[in-house]
Design a protein around this motif. Structure first.
Motif, mmCIF file in Angstrom:
data_model
loop_
_atom_site.group_PDB
_atom_site.id
_atom_site.type_symbol
_atom_site.label_atom_id
_atom_site.label_comp_id
_atom_site.label_asym_id
_atom_site.label_seq_id
_atom_site.Cartn_x
_atom_site.Cartn_y
_atom_site.Cartn_z
ATOM 1 N N GLY A 149 11.702 49.582 106.991
ATOM 2 C CA GLY A 149 13.120 49.831 106.908
ATOM 3 C C GLY A 149 13.989 48.670 106.494
ATOM 4 N N VAL A 150 13.415 47.491 106.320
ATOM 5 C CA VAL A 150 14.215 46.309 105.971
ATOM 6 C C VAL A 150 13.721 45.683 104.671
ATOM 7 C CG1 VAL A 150 14.975 45.769 108.316
ATOM 8 C CG2 VAL A 150 12.773 44.885 107.516
ATOM 9 N N GLY A 151 13.280 46.523 103.766
ATOM 10 C CA GLY A 151 12.679 46.031 102.530
ATOM 11 C C GLY A 151 13.607 45.187 101.687
ATOM 12 N N ALA A 152 14.845 45.618 101.509
ATOM 13 C CA ALA A 152 15.779 44.859 100.671
ATOM 14 C C ALA A 152 16.041 43.487 101.262
ATOM 15 C CB ALA A 152 17.088 45.632 100.515
ATOM 16 N N TYR A 153 16.229 43.437 102.574
ATOM 17 C CA TYR A 153 16.465 42.160 103.253
ATOM 18 C C TYR A 153 15.242 41.253 103.114
ATOM 19 C CZ TYR A 153 17.549 38.942 107.107
ATOM 20 O OH TYR A 153 17.808 37.825 107.867
ATOM 21 N N SER A 154 14.050 41.794 103.392
ATOM 22 C CA SER A 154 12.841 40.973 103.351
ATOM 23 C C SER A 154 12.534 40.475 101.945
ATOM 24 C CB SER A 154 11.647 41.776 103.888
ATOM 25 O OG SER A 154 11.837 42.128 105.239
ATOM 26 N N VAL A 155 12.703 41.326 100.953
ATOM 27 C CA VAL A 155 12.409 40.924 99.576
ATOM 28 C C VAL A 155 13.404 39.866 99.106
ATOM 29 C CG1 VAL A 155 12.306 41.722 97.187
ATOM 30 C CG2 VAL A 155 11.265 43.085 98.998
ATOM 31 N N SER A 156 14.677 40.053 99.436
ATOM 32 C CA SER A 156 15.673 39.054 99.026
ATOM 33 C C SER A 156 15.434 37.724 99.733
ATOM 34 C CB SER A 156 17.085 39.560 99.290
ATOM 35 O OG SER A 156 17.328 39.755 100.672
ATOM 36 N N LYS A 157 15.014 37.766 100.980
ATOM 37 C CA LYS A 157 14.731 36.526 101.705
ATOM 38 C C LYS A 157 13.456 35.861 101.192
ATOM 39 C CE LYS A 157 18.126 36.136 104.674
ATOM 40 N NZ LYS A 157 18.988 34.940 104.786
ATOM 41 N N ALA A 158 12.500 36.658 100.722
ATOM 42 C CA ALA A 158 11.321 36.071 100.085
ATOM 43 C C ALA A 158 11.730 35.322 98.822
ATOM 44 C CB ALA A 158 10.300 37.160 99.768
ATOM 45 N N ALA A 159 12.680 35.880 98.088
ATOM 46 C CA ALA A 159 13.195 35.187 96.910
ATOM 47 C C ALA A 159 13.901 33.896 97.309
ATOM 48 C CB ALA A 159 14.154 36.100 96.149
ATOM 49 N N LEU A 160 14.635 33.931 98.426
ATOM 50 C CA LEU A 160 15.311 32.718 98.901
ATOM 51 C C LEU A 160 14.298 31.654 99.315
ATOM 52 C CD1 LEU A 160 17.952 31.271 99.641
ATOM 53 C CD2 LEU A 160 17.851 32.412 101.877
ATOM 54 N N LEU A 161 13.196 32.097 99.888
ATOM 55 C CA LEU A 161 12.138 31.161 100.262
ATOM 56 C C LEU A 161 11.590 30.456 99.024
ATOM 57 C CD1 LEU A 161 10.694 30.430 102.964
ATOM 58 C CD2 LEU A 161 8.948 32.096 102.331
ATOM 59 N N ARG A 162 11.369 31.200 97.979
ATOM 60 C CA ARG A 162 10.867 30.609 96.735
ATOM 61 C C ARG A 162 11.933 29.737 96.083
ATOM 62 N NH1 ARG A 162 9.057 27.881 93.897
ATOM 63 N NH2 ARG A 162 7.784 28.178 92.032
ATOM 64 N N LEU A 163 13.189 30.157 96.161
ATOM 65 C CA LEU A 163 14.288 29.345 95.634
ATOM 66 C C LEU A 163 14.347 27.994 96.352
ATOM 67 C CD1 LEU A 163 16.856 29.096 93.856
ATOM 68 C CD2 LEU A 163 18.123 30.108 95.775
ATOM 69 N N THR A 164 14.113 27.997 97.648
ATOM 70 C CA THR A 164 14.106 26.754 98.414
ATOM 71 C C THR A 164 13.087 25.770 97.846
ATOM 72 O OG1 THR A 164 14.776 27.924 100.434
ATOM 73 C CG2 THR A 164 13.727 25.778 100.708
ATOM 74 N N GLU A 165 11.888 26.270 97.587
ATOM 75 C CA GLU A 165 10.836 25.405 97.049
ATOM 76 C C GLU A 165 11.204 24.888 95.662
ATOM 77 O OE1 GLU A 165 7.099 27.658 99.273
ATOM 78 O OE2 GLU A 165 7.669 28.216 97.225
ATOM 79 N N GLN A 166 11.732 25.770 94.832
ATOM 80 C CA GLN A 166 12.094 25.371 93.476
ATOM 81 C C GLN A 166 13.170 24.293 93.494
ATOM 82 O OE1 GLN A 166 10.586 26.476 90.682
ATOM 83 N NE2 GLN A 166 11.840 25.136 89.388
ATOM 84 N N LEU A 167 14.204 24.494 94.315
ATOM 85 C CA LEU A 167 15.284 23.511 94.380
ATOM 86 C C LEU A 167 14.806 22.189 94.963
ATOM 87 C CD1 LEU A 167 18.267 25.765 95.526
ATOM 88 C CD2 LEU A 167 17.873 24.785 93.253
#
Length: 252
Positions: A149-167
């Motif tokens: 039930g929280v797919g949009a939140y989890s997927v967007s936060k996974a993207a934020l996790l990857r953004l953290t590494e990239q930055l």
């Protein structure tokens, strides 16, 4: 809350009028930092800014103009911006992704991923490129597994996790970029998930409190974490390990 000193530093915290964001803003203030806060509720932003003797600007982080205005306010009020904590998030749309409305899906990514990037860009250009700094993105323990039930939140936060590494890879050595991933924490946004439930199987036998996450953020932005970047600090009470039930083997 801690002996870490941020005296002479300035910080910007998003989603800072309640829950984890408010706990982070208070912790940074107690450590000596001047803090600028933002959230959508203008009354609450003014209240928290007064409480912390800081600055505040209400707004919706889906608005691409708000990050520049926030950084400009911090620089105008404090003359510097050493710490950025990207905490604001939305958890809509809830439910199966097959039923997700495109507008709500786009908003989740605008707030949860796009705004942290824009804020980091503005902080970098306005102060951190020349003077250094620390950025912490608030992710979630659920970013690495499927959540009902929280797919949009989890997927967007996974993207934020990857953004953290990239930055972290792009902005070092002057700017450190890390994330914290809370487990189920007793905030208003997560009330639907923890209210009426017990922390069965958690080794630490309780759900998280906003102050638990705030202490982790404070460590990451302090000088104690000077050699830490691109890391995700899991603050989940043992959610990923659960409690091991040890049984004696026959004859042991």
């Amino acid at each position: 809350m801690t002996s870490y000193s941020l005296h002479g530093r300035a910080a910007l915290v998003t989603g800072a009028t309640k829950g984890i964001g408010l706990a982070v803003a208070r912790a940074l203030t107690e450590a000596g930092a001047r803090v600028c806060v933002t959230a959508r509720d203008s009354v609450e932003v003014r209240r928290v800014a007064r409480e912390l003797d800081g600055a505040g600007l209400p707004g919706d982080l889906a608005d691409p103009a708000l990050p520049r205005a926030l950084v400009a306010l911090a620089l105008r009020e404090f003359g510097r911006l050493d710490v950025l904590v990207n905490n604001a998030a939305v958890n809509q749309p809830l439910g199966p992704l097959m039923d997700a409305e495109p507008a709500l899906w786009a908003r989740a990514f605008a707030v949860n991923v796009g705004a942290p990037l824009r804020l980091t860009q503005c902080a970098w250009r306005g102060w951190m490129r020349e003077h250094g700094g620390a950025v912490v993105n608030v992710c979630t323990e659920g970013a690495v597994h499927v959540g009902a039930g929280v797919g949009a939140y989890s997927v967007s936060k996974a993207a934020l996790l990857r953004l953290t590494e990239q930055l972290a890879g792009e902005l070092g050595p002057g700017v450190r970029v890390n994330s914290v991933s809370p487990g189920l924490t007793r905030t208003g946004m997560a009330r639907f998930a923890w209210e009426g439930r017990t922390p069965d199987g958690l080794p630490l036998e309780r759900f998280g409190e906003p102050e638990d996450v705030a202490r982790a953020v404070l460590w990451l932005v302090s000088g104690e974490a000077d050699w830490v970047t691109g890391a995700d600090l899991l603050v989940d009470g043992g959610t990923r390990v659960r409690r091991a039930r040890v049984h004696h083997l026959p004859g042991a």
